[in-house]
Motif scaffolding. Structure first.
Motif, PDB file in Angstrom:
ATOM      1  N   ASN A  99       0.862  -1.206   0.000  1.00  0.00           N
ATOM      2  CA  ASN A  99       0.000   0.000   0.000  1.00  0.00           C
ATOM      3  C   ASN A  99       0.884   1.236   0.000  1.00  0.00           C
ATOM      4  OD1 ASN A  99      -1.770   2.160   0.686  1.00  0.00           O
ATOM      5  ND2 ASN A  99      -3.192   0.698   1.649  1.00  0.00           N
ATOM      6  N   VAL A 100       0.797   2.080  -1.073  1.00  0.00           N
ATOM      7  CA  VAL A 100       1.666   3.258  -1.199  1.00  0.00           C
ATOM      8  C   VAL A 100       1.363   4.262  -0.102  1.00  0.00           C
ATOM      9  CG1 VAL A 100       2.338   5.161  -2.713  1.00  0.00           C
ATOM     10  CG2 VAL A 100       1.864   2.902  -3.684  1.00  0.00           C
ATOM     11  N   GLN A 101       0.082   4.417   0.249  1.00  0.00           N
ATOM     12  CA  GLN A 101      -0.282   5.368   1.307  1.00  0.00           C
ATOM     13  C   GLN A 101       0.364   4.975   2.637  1.00  0.00           C
ATOM     14  OE1 GLN A 101      -4.561   5.325   1.229  1.00  0.00           O
ATOM     15  NE2 GLN A 101      -4.697   6.849  -0.422  1.00  0.00           N
ATOM     16  N   THR A 102       0.396   3.667   2.881  1.00  0.00           N
ATOM     17  CA  THR A 102       1.030   3.205   4.134  1.00  0.00           C
ATOM     18  C   THR A 102       2.519   3.521   4.127  1.00  0.00           C
ATOM     19  OG1 THR A 102      -0.581   1.418   4.294  1.00  0.00           O
ATOM     20  CG2 THR A 102       1.430   1.194   5.593  1.00  0.00           C
ATOM     21  N   TYR A 103       3.191   3.304   2.966  1.00  0.00           N
ATOM     22  CA  TYR A 103       4.625   3.601   2.890  1.00  0.00           C
ATOM     23  C   TYR A 103       4.880   5.091   3.103  1.00  0.00           C
ATOM     24  CZ  TYR A 103       4.981  -1.044   0.760  1.00  0.00           C
ATOM     25  OH  TYR A 103       4.927  -2.394   0.518  1.00  0.00           O
ATOM     26  N   LEU A 104       4.019   5.974   2.460  1.00  0.00           N
ATOM     27  CA  LEU A 104       4.198   7.418   2.618  1.00  0.00           C
ATOM     28  C   LEU A 104       3.960   7.854   4.052  1.00  0.00           C
ATOM     29  CD1 LEU A 104       2.460   8.687  -0.655  1.00  0.00           C
ATOM     30  CD2 LEU A 104       4.898   8.679  -0.137  1.00  0.00           C
ATOM     31  N   SER A 105       2.949   7.260   4.688  1.00  0.00           N
ATOM     32  CA  SER A 105       2.678   7.601   6.089  1.00  0.00           C
ATOM     33  C   SER A 105       3.851   7.207   6.966  1.00  0.00           C
ATOM     34  CB  SER A 105       1.404   6.896   6.568  1.00  0.00           C
ATOM     35  OG  SER A 105       0.285   7.295   5.801  1.00  0.00           O
ATOM     36  N   ALA A 106       4.416   6.025   6.706  1.00  0.00           N
ATOM     37  CA  ALA A 106       5.569   5.571   7.487  1.00  0.00           C
ATOM     38  C   ALA A 106       6.769   6.464   7.237  1.00  0.00           C
ATOM     39  CB  ALA A 106       5.905   4.122   7.127  1.00  0.00           C
ATOM     40  N   LEU A 107       6.950   6.906   5.955  1.00  0.00           N
ATOM     41  CA  LEU A 107       8.061   7.805   5.632  1.00  0.00           C
ATOM     42  C   LEU A 107       7.900   9.141   6.329  1.00  0.00           C
ATOM     43  CD1 LEU A 107      10.595   8.388   3.947  1.00  0.00           C
ATOM     44  CD2 LEU A 107       9.084   9.098   2.080  1.00  0.00           C
ATOM     45  N   LEU A 108       6.656   9.673   6.334  1.00  0.00           N
ATOM     46  CA  LEU A 108       6.403  10.946   7.005  1.00  0.00           C
ATOM     47  C   LEU A 108       6.624  10.825   8.502  1.00  0.00           C
ATOM     48  CD1 LEU A 108       5.440  13.891   6.868  1.00  0.00           C
ATOM     49  CD2 LEU A 108       3.067  13.039   7.033  1.00  0.00           C
ATOM     50  N   ALA A 109       6.125   9.756   9.070  1.00  0.00           N
ATOM     51  CA  ALA A 109       6.300   9.555  10.515  1.00  0.00           C
ATOM     52  C   ALA A 109       7.769   9.413  10.855  1.00  0.00           C
ATOM     53  CB  ALA A 109       5.532   8.311  10.957  1.00  0.00           C
ATOM     54  N   GLY A 110       8.495   8.724  10.027  1.00  0.00           N
ATOM     55  CA  GLY A 110       9.933   8.576  10.286  1.00  0.00           C
ATOM     56  C   GLY A 110      10.657   9.889  10.174  1.00  0.00           C
ATOM     57  N   SER A 111      10.247  10.718   9.186  1.00  0.00           N
ATOM     58  CA  SER A 111      10.890  12.016   9.022  1.00  0.00           C
ATOM     59  C   SER A 111      10.625  12.895  10.229  1.00  0.00           C
ATOM     60  CB  SER A 111      10.370  12.695   7.748  1.00  0.00           C
ATOM     61  OG  SER A 111      10.643  11.886   6.617  1.00  0.00           O
ATOM     62  N   VAL A 112       9.391  12.865  10.720  1.00  0.00           N
ATOM     63  CA  VAL A 112       9.052  13.655  11.911  1.00  0.00           C
ATOM     64  C   VAL A 112       9.880  13.210  13.100  1.00  0.00           C
ATOM     65  CG1 VAL A 112       7.213  14.164  13.569  1.00  0.00           C
ATOM     66  CG2 VAL A 112       6.732  14.200  11.115  1.00  0.00           C
ATOM     67  N   VAL A 113       9.994  11.912  13.235  1.00  0.00           N
ATOM     68  CA  VAL A 113      10.789  11.393  14.370  1.00  0.00           C
ATOM     69  C   VAL A 113      12.233  11.832  14.247  1.00  0.00           C
ATOM     70  CG1 VAL A 113      11.703   9.296  15.419  1.00  0.00           C
ATOM     71  CG2 VAL A 113       9.287   9.429  14.801  1.00  0.00           C
TER      72      VAL A 113
END
Length: 661
Positions: free
Chosen positions: A632-646
């Motif tokens: 799921n591309v949305q899941t990957y983008l959400s994980a990427l965004l969350a990782g960037s925030v962290v």
């Protein structure tokens, strides 16, 4: 053709016959029997020619370097003295007789080709041992004999007894071969050579630094190969193999290899009084213990097996008092009459369809049905009992005379105590030998039951061989006055003292045994149950004549056995070999099994636990990674965004911490 060339051909011909037999056994079965008999017969003839040319004179020596070792060299060498020449003739003649006999005895056996090839290979190995002038080359023949014995004893591998016996023979002899190999290396290190002539030269010049240690290590291998106490327990069980194998390997050749080796290197052993004493004690225990055990056995081949052990004890006793001439003389004499005994026993087994002495004692008619076996076995038993003028009398007397001279101090090669030990044990064994020999004859040919099942006329290939071997069993001892040159120039004639004592004790043993048997037979004749003949399974494997039996009571229930009456309370332990197998089970088998169980536990519970843990850890990590891969591309983008925030939060926190510091 030179004598050296003839000597080289003697062991080579049976080897070539063995290789050809293995290659052509299935493709051209008609060639199997000629390839078994002719090369061995030719080798025997050549051995006779070599003996005639050697003539008991100066030894024949020839050598070529086998391989450069960088230290102690190994040579392909011949060393043929009078002993070697005569023993090679013995091996060739007995091996030829066994091969001819086997063509009749195993004529229906489907595994005869491999059997015949192994017998030829064994013969070649023994001849290599006899003629070899280098100890490492001798060791090659020594070990080939061991592996051939393993396969031949296990010939009837369908039966658990044969499988167990072959494995036991291999392991027990290896128990002696390990220190034997160490002893050979130690001997070569001290002498600086593996050549027998070089070793004997080093001994003569006092060049051995550790004679006692070397001699004791070598004695371990001798005890294993020649079935001496305490490594003799494999030989009675090895009777599970075909009877011709017993005649060749376990009477005439392989078990004699240890005695022959000791005779060749006797100065090495004589350099240590302790080693000679150990050898004397070992021989004495072997002689007396095996004779008692033979008197208690209820299987014809086990009686002969224990008899072989005892006669080898006589040979070891002669060596222990420093007389290798007497030892080799008895080796030659014993090989003839003991091979005859085994082959005659095979004829009895073939005729009666049973391998049990008790069964034979409950049957009648064997003496009339197989007169060849009856008369030749009688000759061989008289030779075994050392009754004059049979061969065993002269050779056994030579041993007793040698022991007498050492005991009285006339010879100083060995301690006087060793002489007394061998002399007393030898005289006691003479009495016991006559007792069990007569017991065997009475129970085999004087049974008082119904006739045994008729298994047909015995093949001429079997019966003719018996008469060939009967000739030296009867007359070989009479040549004693002509063999001095062949036996180091020592006279081997009997003396009055030992002749009277030995023959008197043998006669006493025979008379007592006959009287006891007669009394028991008369007392129990009316009570003996009639045996019920067993009908063999027509689908049974062809050739397994020794597996057939008569349905009879247990041997222990036979009230007419003179052995039980003579031994009394000793009968049960003697029948079980004085429980030495139980001692080995407690001392060796159980600790090894316990150690194997411990290793198996550690492997299963410790090593396997770590292996399984590593596998499960990798599997768990893989499961986590697999769960993250949803597609799921949305899941990957959400994980990427969350990782960037962290990562941003972590970087800001680190920057603030650095500014505050």
């Amino acid at each position: 053709m030179t004598t050296t060339t003839l000597a080289v051909l003697v062991p080579v011909l049976p080897f070539l016959g063995s290789a050809a037999g293995l290659l052509l056994g299935r493709k051209a079965p008609g060639f199997v029997r000629p390839l078994a008999v002719l090369p061995t017969l030719t080798a025997a003839v050549l051995a006779v020619l070599v003996a005639v040319r050697q003539g008991g004179g100066k030894a024949i020596d020839a050598a070529t370097q086998l391989t450069p070792t960088g230290s102690v060299p190994i040579d392909l060498a011949l060393h043929i003295d009078g002993f070697a020449a005569l023993v090679a003739v013995l091996v060739g003649v007995v091996a030829t007789c066994v091969q001819v006999y086997s063509t009749g005895y195993l004529r229906d056996d489907p595994r005869y080709p491999s059997y015949a090839a192994l017998v030829s290979l064994f013969t070649s190995a023994m001849l290599l041992v006899v003629y070899s002038g280098d100890l490492m080359v001798l060791l090659v023949g020594w070990e080939i004999m061991g592996i051939c014995s393993y396969f031949l004893v296990g010939h009837y591998w369908e039966t658990p007894e044969a499988r167990a016996a072959s494995l036991k023979a291999f392991l027990v002899t290896k128990l002696g071969d390990v220190p034997f190999l160490i002893g050979l290396f130690a001997l070569a290190a001290d002498a600086g050579t593996f050549r027998i002539t070089g070793v004997l030269g080093a001994v003569a010049s006092g060049g051995l630094d550790h004679p006692t240690l070397i001699a004791l290590l070598l004695l371990a291998g001798v005890a294993g190969k020649s079935a001496q106490f305490p490594l003799h327990t494999w030989l009675p069980d090895a009777m599970a193999g075909p009877t011709p194998v017993s005649a060749l390997i376990h009477a005439a050749t392989m078990v004699a290899a240890g005695i022959y080796f000791t005779a060749r290197l006797l100065p090495v052993f004589a350099a240590s009084a302790a080693a000679m004493t150990v050898l004397a004690v070992m021989a004495a225990i072997t002689m007396v213990g095996s004779a008692l055990a033979a008197l208690a056995q209820d299987d014809i081949k086990r009686v002969l097996a224990y008899s072989t052990i005892g006669q080898l004890g006589y040979m070891a006793g002669a060596l222990a008092v420093g007389d290798r001439g007497a030892a080799v003389f008895h080796l030659l004499s014993h090989a003839a009459f003991k091979a005859l005994l085994f082959l005659a026993a095979g004829t009895v087994i073939h005729a009666a369809g049973t391998n049990s002495l008790t069964a034979m004692s409950r049957t009648s008619g064997l003496a009339k049905r197989i007169p060849d076996a009856y008369w030749t076995m009688t000759v061989a038993l008289l030779a075994l009992a050392a009754i004059p003028p049979f061969a065993g009398f002269f050779s056994k007397e030579a041993v007793l005379v040698a022991a007498e001279h050492t005991a009285l101090g006339d010879r100083t090669v060995a301690p006087a105590g060793a002489g007394w030990t061998v002399l007393v044990a030898g005289l006691l064994t003479a009495l016991l030998t006559a007792a069990y020999a007569l017991r065997l004859w009475l129970r085999t040919f004087r049974g008082r039951g119904p006739e045994a099942p008729d298994h047909g006329r015995q093949p001429i290939a079997m019966t003719s061989v018996l008469w060939v071997l009967a000739i030296p069993s009867l007359g070989f001892g009479l040549t004693v006055t002509y063999l001095d040159d062949w036996f180091d120039g020592h006279a081997l004639t009997p003396t009055v003292t030992t002749a009277v004592l030995g023959t008197g004790l043998a006669a006493a043993g025979g008379v007592i045994t006959y009287a006891v048997w007669r009394t028991l037979a008369v007392r129990t004749a009316a009570d003996l149950p009639a045996p019920v003949p067993h009908v063999p399974d027509p689908d049974a494997e062809a050739g397994l004549v020794e597996a057939e039996a008569l349905t009879l009571p247990h041997p222990a229930e036979d009230p007419a056995d003179p052995g039980r009456a003579l031994l009394g309370p000793l009968h049960r332990p003697a029948a079980d070999g004085f429980h030495l197998d139980a001692v080995y089970r407690a001392a060796f088998v159980r600790p090894v099994v316990a150690a194997a169980s411990l290793v198996r536990f550690l492997d299963r519970e410790v090593v396997d636990t770590y292996v399984r843990g590593a596998g499960q850890t990798a599997r768990g990590l893989g499961w986590l990674v697999r769960r993250a891969q949803t597609g799921n591309v949305q899941t990957y983008l959400s994980a990427l965004l969350a990782g960037s925030v962290v990562l941003v939060i972590a970087a800001v926190a680190l920057a603030n911490a650095a500014a505050g510091a």
